[in-house]
Design an enzyme around this catalytic site. Structure first.
Site, PDB file in Angstrom:
ATOM      1  CB  ALA A  59      60.306  44.145  41.930  1.00 38.33           C
ATOM      2  CB  THR A 102      47.068  45.290  38.696  1.00 41.13           C
ATOM      3  OG1 THR A 102      45.870  45.168  39.471  1.00 41.13           O
ATOM      4  CG2 THR A 102      47.348  46.778  38.566  1.00 41.13           C
ATOM      5  CE1 TYR A 126      49.878  47.347  42.637  1.00 40.27           C
ATOM      6  CE2 TYR A 126      47.552  46.797  42.397  1.00 40.27           C
ATOM      7  CZ  TYR A 126      48.877  46.452  42.268  1.00 40.27           C
ATOM      8  OH  TYR A 126      49.224  45.227  41.756  1.00 40.27           O
ATOM      9  CE  LYS A 130      52.067  47.026  39.580  1.00 42.25           C
ATOM     10  NZ  LYS A 130      53.186  46.120  39.314  1.00 42.25           N
ATOM     11  CG  LEU A 175      39.103  35.604  50.551  1.00 38.59           C
ATOM     12  CD1 LEU A 175      38.617  36.141  51.892  1.00 38.59           C
ATOM     13  CD2 LEU A 175      37.985  35.673  49.508  1.00 38.59           C
ATOM     14  CG  ASP A 269      36.575  45.908  47.893  1.00 41.91           C
ATOM     15  OD1 ASP A 269      37.484  45.723  47.067  1.00 41.91           O
ATOM     16  OD2 ASP A 269      36.502  45.324  48.985  1.00 41.91           O
TER      17      ASP A 269
END
Ligand SMILES: NC(=O)c1ccc[n+]([C@@H]2O[C@H](COP(=O)([O-])OP(=O)(O)OC[C@H]3O[C@@H](n4cnc5c(N)ncnc54)[C@H](O)[C@@H]3O)[C@@H](O)[C@H]2O)c1
Length: 313
Positions: A59, A102, A126, A130, A175, A269
């Site tokens: 979660a 991640t 984010y 983590k 995607l 990115d």
């Protein structure tokens, strides 16, 4: 299963319950308890009542873009929420923790494929949230004898091959489901840049089948039970695919063109992101079962074709 259903689906759990009820493999049952990560006392009671011995913690809030616009909620959910789970485990005497981490903890890659020893410099809240948890885990182990595994997923994709479970996010940001939606006449897919230094100009990513991801969690738990030391592993398919390759495979599988338009690059990115997965293969005895993109897309398509409006159909 414990979830506040903020992004999850009750129907998804009901499907698993039905599948298990008709299964001949002797698999157990699953129960849904609706609750939030921050309800520490409720978690303690749950862990004690059910005799829980290990927690797999999936979660989280999981959108890079949202984390940039609303870092407070990402720290609150992913860091404070996870600390609440760990505190509940400590109070209830639960000693094993498998954490959904991640590849975003690495930030802009300095080399690919990305191995476990790659520098950790997240470029968004984010990834930071983590990494903060990953950094806490060895301290919890030293102080509370809590064993852990952190699995750093690359792009989770596909669906279960039997078609029970698939991806249903709102809004959908991944995607493959977006390309499938575009092929079915939905909003055109936005291509975030086509001038990267890659063979076709679009970004290269690592798509790992969700079934392989699930298996890795079982391997991680079994390894801890067998005495494996706590560890962090990169969890990917190990093969890079470009956005244009994904679009071409979706077109083949769905049998329709994917309407797409070119947009600007997204901040943060990287051109190329894919995992070195030798460590997890050697350390946990895990192997990706699905290595080809076409099977991943076929499984995703089977689910989306049968559930055009997600779990509510
Ligand atoms: N999907 C990916 O490609 C990917 C990649 C890397 C890491 N991850 C990690 O894997 C995990 C699962 O990702 P996902 O894509 O399935 O995301 P998801 O949003 O589909 O699932 C997250 C689940 O957590 C629940 N949840 C969120 N906050 C909660 C809270 N405070 N209390 C209780 N439940 C809460 C949501 O209801 C949802 O069911 C996350 O930890 C994510 O960071 C995912």
């Amino acid at each position: 299963m414990y979830d506040d259903l903020s992004a999850g689906h009750r129907h998804a759990v009901e499907r698993v319950q039905r599948a298990l009820a008709t299964s001949t493999t002797g698999a157990g049952t699953v129960e849904l308890v609706v609750g939030g990560l921050h309800e520490t006392s409720a978690l303690v009671d749950l862990f004690v009542e059910r005799g829980v011995t290990a927690v797999m913690h999936f979660a989280a809030s999981a959108s890079v873009g949202d984390s940039v616009s609303d870092p407070a909620s990402y720290y609150h959910n992913n860091v404070v929420g996870t600390l609440s789970v760990l505190a509940a485990m400590q109070r209830a005497g639960v000693k094993r923790f498998i954490f959904s981490s991640t590849c975003a903890i690495f930030g802009e890659p300095v080399e690919t494929p990305i191995g476990e020893d790659h520098p950790q410099r997240p470029v968004n809240p984010y990834g930071e949230s983590k990494l903060t948890v990953e950094r806490a885990l060895p301290h919890f182990e030293r102080a509370y004898n809590m064993q852990w595994m952190a699995l750093r997923y690359f792009n989770a994709a596909g669906a279960d091959p039997e078609g029970w479970l698939g991806e249903d996010h709102s809004p959908e940001q991944h995607l493959i489901p977006r390309a499938i939606a575009a092929a079915r006449g939905g909003d055109p897919l936005v291509l975030f840049g086509d001038d990267y230094e890659t063979p076709d100009g679009t970004c290269l990513r690592d798509y790992i089948h969700v079934g392989d991801l699930a298996t890795a969690h079982l391997c991680a738990l079994q390894a801890l039970e067998a005495g494996h030391a706590s560890a962090a592993y990169n969890l990917g398919n190990g093969r890079p695919h470009s956005v244009r390759e994904v679009i071409a495979v979706v077109e083949e599988v769905v049998g329709q063109p994917v309407a797409a338009r070119l947009g600007p690059r997204r901040a943060g990115d990287p051109a190329v992101l894919y995992a070195a997965n030798r460590s997890i293969q050697e350390g946990l005895g895990w192997r990706p079962r699905v290595v080809d993109l076409r099977t991943i897309v076929e499984d995703a398509w089977r689910w989306h074709e049968a559930h055009p409006h997600g779990y509510d159909t």
